[in-house]
Write a protein that holds these residues in place. Sequence first.
Motif, PDB file in Angstrom:
ATOM      1  N   LYS A   1     -26.690  23.324 -74.932  1.00 39.26           N
ATOM      2  CA  LYS A   1     -26.612  21.871 -75.004  1.00 39.26           C
ATOM      3  C   LYS A   1     -25.794  21.345 -73.834  1.00 39.26           C
ATOM      4  N   GLU A   2     -25.626  20.021 -73.794  1.00 40.00           N
ATOM      5  CA  GLU A   2     -24.871  19.447 -72.683  1.00 40.00           C
ATOM      6  C   GLU A   2     -23.391  19.777 -72.816  1.00 40.00           C
ATOM      7  N   LYS A   3     -22.713  19.851 -71.658  1.00 44.92           N
ATOM      8  CA  LYS A   3     -21.279  20.116 -71.671  1.00 44.92           C
ATOM      9  C   LYS A   3     -20.505  18.855 -72.031  1.00 44.92           C
TER      10      LYS A   3
ATOM     11  N   LEU B   1     -30.568  16.351 -68.465  1.00 44.63           N
ATOM     12  CA  LEU B   1     -30.440  17.805 -68.649  1.00 44.63           C
ATOM     13  C   LEU B   1     -31.586  18.527 -67.943  1.00 44.63           C
ATOM     14  N   GLU B   2     -32.761  17.930 -67.980  1.00 40.66           N
ATOM     15  CA  GLU B   2     -33.915  18.484 -67.274  1.00 40.66           C
ATOM     16  C   GLU B   2     -33.625  18.599 -65.775  1.00 40.66           C
ATOM     17  N   ASN B   3     -32.968  17.556 -65.231  1.00 36.95           N
ATOM     18  CA  ASN B   3     -32.614  17.577 -63.814  1.00 36.95           C
ATOM     19  C   ASN B   3     -31.754  18.783 -63.478  1.00 36.95           C
ATOM     20  N   TRP B   4     -30.833  19.110 -64.388  1.00 32.55           N
ATOM     21  CA  TRP B   4     -29.964  20.268 -64.164  1.00 32.55           C
ATOM     22  C   TRP B   4     -30.812  21.539 -64.078  1.00 32.55           C
ATOM     23  N   ASP B   5     -31.750  21.687 -65.030  1.00 31.42           N
ATOM     24  CA  ASP B   5     -32.596  22.885 -65.009  1.00 31.42           C
ATOM     25  C   ASP B   5     -33.421  22.951 -63.733  1.00 31.42           C
ATOM     26  N   LYS B   6     -33.872  21.785 -63.304  1.00 26.51           N
ATOM     27  CA  LYS B   6     -34.771  21.748 -62.144  1.00 26.51           C
ATOM     28  C   LYS B   6     -34.031  22.017 -60.850  1.00 26.51           C
ATOM     29  N   TYR B   7     -32.878  21.344 -60.661  1.00 27.56           N
ATOM     30  CA  TYR B   7     -32.284  21.333 -59.319  1.00 27.56           C
ATOM     31  C   TYR B   7     -30.984  22.114 -59.199  1.00 27.56           C
TER      32      TYR B   7
ATOM     33  N   VAL C   1     -23.016  16.192 -62.541  1.00 27.26           N
ATOM     34  CA  VAL C   1     -23.080  16.497 -61.110  1.00 27.26           C
ATOM     35  C   VAL C   1     -24.104  15.587 -60.459  1.00 27.26           C
ATOM     36  N   GLN C   2     -24.044  15.553 -59.130  1.00 22.84           N
ATOM     37  CA  GLN C   2     -25.092  14.873 -58.384  1.00 22.84           C
ATOM     38  C   GLN C   2     -25.874  15.923 -57.619  1.00 22.84           C
ATOM     39  N   THR C   3     -27.169  16.017 -57.890  1.00 19.69           N
ATOM     40  CA  THR C   3     -27.980  17.025 -57.215  1.00 19.69           C
ATOM     41  C   THR C   3     -28.331  16.539 -55.817  1.00 19.69           C
ATOM     42  N   GLU C   4     -28.954  17.435 -55.053  1.00 18.57           N
ATOM     43  CA  GLU C   4     -29.322  17.050 -53.697  1.00 18.57           C
ATOM     44  C   GLU C   4     -30.688  16.384 -53.651  1.00 18.57           C
TER      45      GLU C   4
ATOM     46  N   GLY D   1     -27.231  12.786 -54.557  1.00 11.93           N
ATOM     47  CA  GLY D   1     -28.544  12.295 -54.949  1.00 11.93           C
ATOM     48  C   GLY D   1     -28.629  12.070 -56.438  1.00 11.93           C
ATOM     49  N   LEU D   2     -29.771  12.430 -56.994  1.00 12.09           N
ATOM     50  CA  LEU D   2     -30.045  12.226 -58.412  1.00 12.09           C
ATOM     51  C   LEU D   2     -29.011  12.937 -59.304  1.00 12.09           C
ATOM     52  N   HIS D   3     -28.628  12.283 -60.381  1.00 15.25           N
ATOM     53  CA  HIS D   3     -27.621  12.863 -61.275  1.00 15.25           C
ATOM     54  C   HIS D   3     -28.227  13.930 -62.184  1.00 15.25           C
ATOM     55  N   ALA D   4     -27.354  14.791 -62.696  1.00 13.20           N
ATOM     56  CA  ALA D   4     -27.786  15.770 -63.696  1.00 13.20           C
ATOM     57  C   ALA D   4     -26.626  16.040 -64.638  1.00 13.20           C
TER      58      ALA D   4
END
Lengths: 404, 181
Positions: free
Chosen positions: B60-62, B141-147, B118-121, B48-51
Amino acid sequence: MIDDNMNDRSEGVDLLSKELTLNMGPQHPATHGVLRLVLDLDGETVKKITPYVGYLHRGVEKLAENRNYMQILPLTDRLDYISAMSNNIGYCTAVEKTFGIELTERTEYIRTIVGEMSRIANHLLWLATHALDIGAMTVFLYCFRERESILDLFEKLCGARLTTTYTRIGGLKNDASPEWLEQVYKFTDDFPSRVEQYETLIDQNRIWLRRTKGIGYISPEDAINWGLTGPVLRGSGVNYDVRKTQPYGVYDKVKWEVQTAQNGDIYDRYRVRMEEFRQSNSIIRQCIEQIPEGPIISDAHKYVLPPKDRVLNDMESLIHHFVLITKGPLTAPKGEIYVATEVPKGELGFHIVSDGEGRPYRMRVRSPSFVHVSALPKICQGELVADVIANIGSIDIVLGECDR
Amino acid sequence: MTVMDLLKKIFLVEILKGMAVTLKQFFTPAVTRQYPKEKREPFIGSRGLHALVRDSNSGKEKCVGCGLCAAMCPSECIHIYTSEGDDNEKVVDRYEIDLLRCVFCGLCVEACPYAALVQTEHFEYSGYTRAEFYYTKDRLLENWDKYMAGDKGRKYIDLFWRPRSSDFEKKSKSEQDRSKA
């Protein structure tokens, strides 16, 4: 669209005996996509059909010339989007033959399993829409129930339901877990009884028989001459299946039979596909029973992405990784190859011309739908206009693959 | 035509048989889901949506801006702009994904040598403007925190950041048997 010519009227030609030209499609729910047909009708009889294709042309073959071998994979998903898994397998088989990559045993087994699952999913959608076109609406709902569980299994395996992008050149994206295999096995336990359900609904139904028996006949000679493949060819009684004649995967290690029928009409094509449900089901079961443990991706680092942990620790792997992704395989052998695989709709062939660069010089797709559409005028000629829809359904076309 | 066939024809036997199948369905639970109200959890690894992965040490971002994901992307929807920072370090100024071009094939995740993408679900996103689908670095980066934050992201990378050495090393049973013999 009536060809309304004023001159005819003034000359006193009998309007009622005039031939009618009728445009059908491209926006027609029963043409399975954006197929446009121009029908020349004499009363209710079809005199001539001219198919016009190309409404879904996206230039897949040209796009492939500008992408490296790995990037082409998502394009093949979108050829026959109903059974994307089969297209992935077909493309990867062709590229692996070009490069001379040996596949591991487990890869072959998993590919066979998902290939047959996609055959079941494709035939289910075919049966659902074909029956709906002819007028049997209930079957549609039943077929989609099973198709849904196959798509769910695909999502569990590779993360996408339709555009799977599951195979990789030299292997697979990720391994199938034992739980997943168990779920597939469970599905195959139930599935034959579901096929019986569909058969109870339509197999002997008098309306179904009247609309399918003896209609859309094509003789074995004609079927061969028109280049038909897959269930349409086998429905005419020709015993030809790429899985038997040029086996790939593990089709030569499992027991199965090519299904043929004799009459070459719509009903026989339907029977062939129904029997293929059972054959596919048994192939999947045998594969799961026999599947060995082992790696799911080949060791050829010139063509296959190296392991991620080695990329971080080993300079040579890192270089391979960068070169493969930015330029594609640099040591690709020169030459041409044509590799055919049996997708649910027929023989899908990839003709790849490699000039030694990271991307193909030319990629030509021999898609069964395109060939089948070209035979539509032959099949429909002299039949009733009401049977045109049934004929389109019975040759099982998908316009994404036909127009590419 | 035998008498039996005639009787079958008169009494619509095959149609009644079909009706029996449909009648049976009245008494089985429904297989359909009322989608917006009833939702099926997406399976792990659904594309799904990227993160962008946030490094838990630095916050910070990797991502190091190597550009492999952009090179791999078949639809050319990833745009990366880098510059030279202090200590001659490469700094990722902008990392943008044009989601409307993305085909969700997952090749970018496979191409990344650092497990930084990554690709989140998550799959339910909709909007009225194109700008909403242009994901900048901060939004990714927000997507990573969220999902994906916490164990979930680690599990995802363990399972789907492939191939690994273990994929190549596992010997097939038959091969082992052969080597023993």
